[in-house]
Design a protein around this motif. Sequence first.
Motif, short mmCIF file in Angstrom:
data_model
loop_
_atom_site.label_atom_id
_atom_site.label_comp_id
_atom_site.label_asym_id
_atom_site.label_seq_id
_atom_site.Cartn_x
_atom_site.Cartn_y
_atom_site.Cartn_z
N ALA A 32 7.29 14.97 15.05
CA ALA A 32 7.32 13.58 15.52
C ALA A 32 6.45 13.40 16.75
CB ALA A 32 8.76 13.17 15.82
N ASN A 33 6.53 14.34 17.72
CA ASN A 33 5.72 14.25 18.94
C ASN A 33 4.23 14.36 18.62
OD1 ASN A 33 7.94 13.96 20.61
ND2 ASN A 33 8.16 16.17 20.96
N ALA A 34 3.89 15.21 17.65
CA ALA A 34 2.48 15.35 17.27
C ALA A 34 1.94 14.07 16.66
CB ALA A 34 2.33 16.51 16.29
N ILE A 35 2.76 13.41 15.83
CA ILE A 35 2.33 12.15 15.22
C ILE A 35 2.12 11.09 16.29
CG2 ILE A 35 3.01 10.29 13.66
CD1 ILE A 35 4.49 12.41 12.00
N TYR A 36 3.04 11.06 17.27
CA TYR A 36 2.89 10.08 18.35
C TYR A 36 1.65 10.33 19.19
CZ TYR A 36 7.30 7.56 17.86
OH TYR A 36 8.30 6.75 17.40
N SER A 37 1.13 11.55 19.20
CA SER A 37 -0.06 11.85 20.00
C SER A 37 -1.31 11.19 19.44
CB SER A 37 -0.26 13.37 20.09
OG SER A 37 -0.74 13.90 18.84
N VAL A 38 -1.27 10.76 18.17
CA VAL A 38 -2.46 10.19 17.53
C VAL A 38 -2.94 8.95 18.26
CG1 VAL A 38 -3.34 9.12 15.42
CG2 VAL A 38 -1.90 11.15 15.27
N GLU A 39 -2.01 8.08 18.63
CA GLU A 39 -2.40 6.84 19.30
C GLU A 39 -3.14 7.11 20.60
OE1 GLU A 39 -0.32 2.61 20.55
OE2 GLU A 39 0.78 4.47 20.91
N GLY A 40 -2.58 7.97 21.45
CA GLY A 40 -3.22 8.28 22.72
C GLY A 40 -4.58 8.92 22.55
N ARG A 41 -4.69 9.85 21.60
CA ARG A 41 -5.97 10.51 21.36
C ARG A 41 -6.99 9.51 20.81
NH1 ARG A 41 -5.19 15.58 17.78
NH2 ARG A 41 -7.32 16.02 18.46
N GLY A 42 -6.53 8.60 19.98
CA GLY A 42 -7.43 7.58 19.45
C GLY A 42 -7.99 6.70 20.55
N MET A 43 -7.13 6.31 21.48
CA MET A 43 -7.60 5.46 22.59
C MET A 43 -8.53 6.24 23.53
SD MET A 43 -6.51 2.63 21.67
CE MET A 43 -7.39 1.84 23.02
N ASP A 44 -8.29 7.55 23.67
CA ASP A 44 -9.21 8.37 24.48
C ASP A 44 -10.61 8.38 23.86
OD1 ASP A 44 -7.23 8.98 26.27
OD2 ASP A 44 -6.75 10.93 25.37
N ILE A 45 -10.67 8.47 22.53
CA ILE A 45 -11.96 8.45 21.83
C ILE A 45 -12.66 7.11 22.03
CG2 ILE A 45 -13.05 8.49 19.56
CD1 ILE A 45 -10.86 10.48 18.69
N VAL A 46 -11.89 6.02 21.94
CA VAL A 46 -12.45 4.68 22.15
C VAL A 46 -13.02 4.55 23.55
CG1 VAL A 46 -11.90 2.23 22.32
CG2 VAL A 46 -11.00 3.58 20.42
N ASP A 47 -12.28 5.03 24.56
CA ASP A 47 -12.75 4.94 25.95
C ASP A 47 -13.99 5.79 26.18
OD1 ASP A 47 -10.99 3.07 26.88
OD2 ASP A 47 -9.59 4.49 27.77
N ASP A 48 -14.02 6.97 25.55
CA ASP A 48 -15.21 7.83 25.71
C ASP A 48 -16.44 7.16 25.10
OD1 ASP A 48 -13.77 9.76 27.00
OD2 ASP A 48 -13.46 11.01 25.22
N TYR A 49 -16.27 6.53 23.96
CA TYR A 49 -17.40 5.90 23.28
C TYR A 49 -17.85 4.64 24.01
CZ TYR A 49 -20.31 3.90 19.62
OH TYR A 49 -21.37 3.36 18.93
N PHE A 50 -16.89 3.73 24.27
CA PHE A 50 -17.20 2.49 24.99
C PHE A 50 -17.01 2.72 26.49
CE2 PHE A 50 -16.01 0.84 20.75
CZ PHE A 50 -17.16 0.13 20.47
N ASP A 51 -17.79 3.62 27.00
CA ASP A 51 -17.68 4.03 28.40
C ASP A 51 -17.87 2.83 29.34
OD1 ASP A 51 -17.55 5.61 30.66
OD2 ASP A 51 -19.66 6.19 30.57
N GLY A 52 -16.92 2.67 30.25
CA GLY A 52 -17.04 1.62 31.25
C GLY A 52 -16.24 0.36 30.96
#
Length: 399
Positions: A32-52
């Motif tokens: 369950a905790n691993a599945i919940y990590s998907v959202e946070g990791r997804g948003m980290d990818i978005v922030d890295d790509y759309f830097d700033g």
Amino acid sequence: MKNKRIFIGLFLVLALALSFYKFNTYPKKVVANAIYSVEGRGMDIVDDYFDGLDISSLYYKIKSEGNMNLSLFIDKGIFYKEKWQYILTNDVSNKSKYLLKKYSGVNDYSEFHEESVINNEVYIEDSKFSPYVFYIDTNTMNSLSNNSTALGDMGVDINSPNLFSVPQSLSEHNHMLKKYVRDEWNGLLRSTKVRTISKGNYKIVLDSDKFKALMDKTFEFYKTRGDFSYEKIAEFFNSRKKKLDQDLLNRDELELFMEIDDEGNLKKVYSMDKDYLLDLDNNFWLILPDINIKLSTEENENYNTIFGSFNGREFRMSYYPITQKLIYHDDKNLKIHADFSEVNKGKSFKFSSKLKGTLYNRVDLRLSTKPDAIKKKRNSIEILKLDQKQWDELKKGMK
């Protein structure tokens, strides 16, 4: 890229089911905790790509508080002469919301629907039905409707459970969702089996019928919300889950294998037949019945790039953080040149784009965590206080 939300959405549903009660067995907690990590990791990818842009802060603020202002404009161009405009404002703090849907086409044809809800006060203006602004008090709506055909004549379902409801924060919304699908959650939870294979590797067995029942009940909840944004969510998922439904009907169980890293983050989840796959360990790869999306990222000195394919359609999208411009092109001759402007990091932005190789010419989007003020309308008609004769006369005048 938006189709990746289908797979993530399915596993978030599973996460809700697994985490609804306290588990007595350790593997279910880890999964369950691993599945919940998907959202946070997804948003980290978005922030890295759309830097700033700090899109994750904007997303989490809207998610936690519910306040937002969204404006969407779509233009089919000079040849088709069709334009759409949508504005949605949610002000949870002041228990108010605003919706505008506007369309214009050939021969100067246009129509619009405008709806404001401020606590118990509702103002409706619809060009297809009336040139007047109608007023409804939800405190007396049910009793007054017994002696009036006005709402029915307007196509309003008085029995809709969330008719003219005020906006809610996501936490309140999720509480209602859990209550609505409680039986389906309990059924899936009792039947789900999680077994540890080795460190960081797990086997998950879902009852296909119970999983499908949970998904169907969840989509039913969105349909009955009586809210434009939730209705569109339901439409989006329903239009893309027919193949998934058919696949689940052909299986007694859905058997998945999950790999988790040392920090408890999801690396990969897949079925042995490879009909289902979400791979976050090697950039991104999603497989569902009738869907195959593969993405890889590349960081350069002045821009960030995503290379990808969607069901065999190859594309490339580059974002330039310094100029805040975005360029997209694919092997089907679709080209998009866009830019972000009026950026207030983590709070608001405007996205403007021009398209070639498609029916659409322009798409603009504004998104903000600060809702615009929603005001009461003047010179409105309280239609439910009209007697039937007055209402019939008003309808004749409108015709």
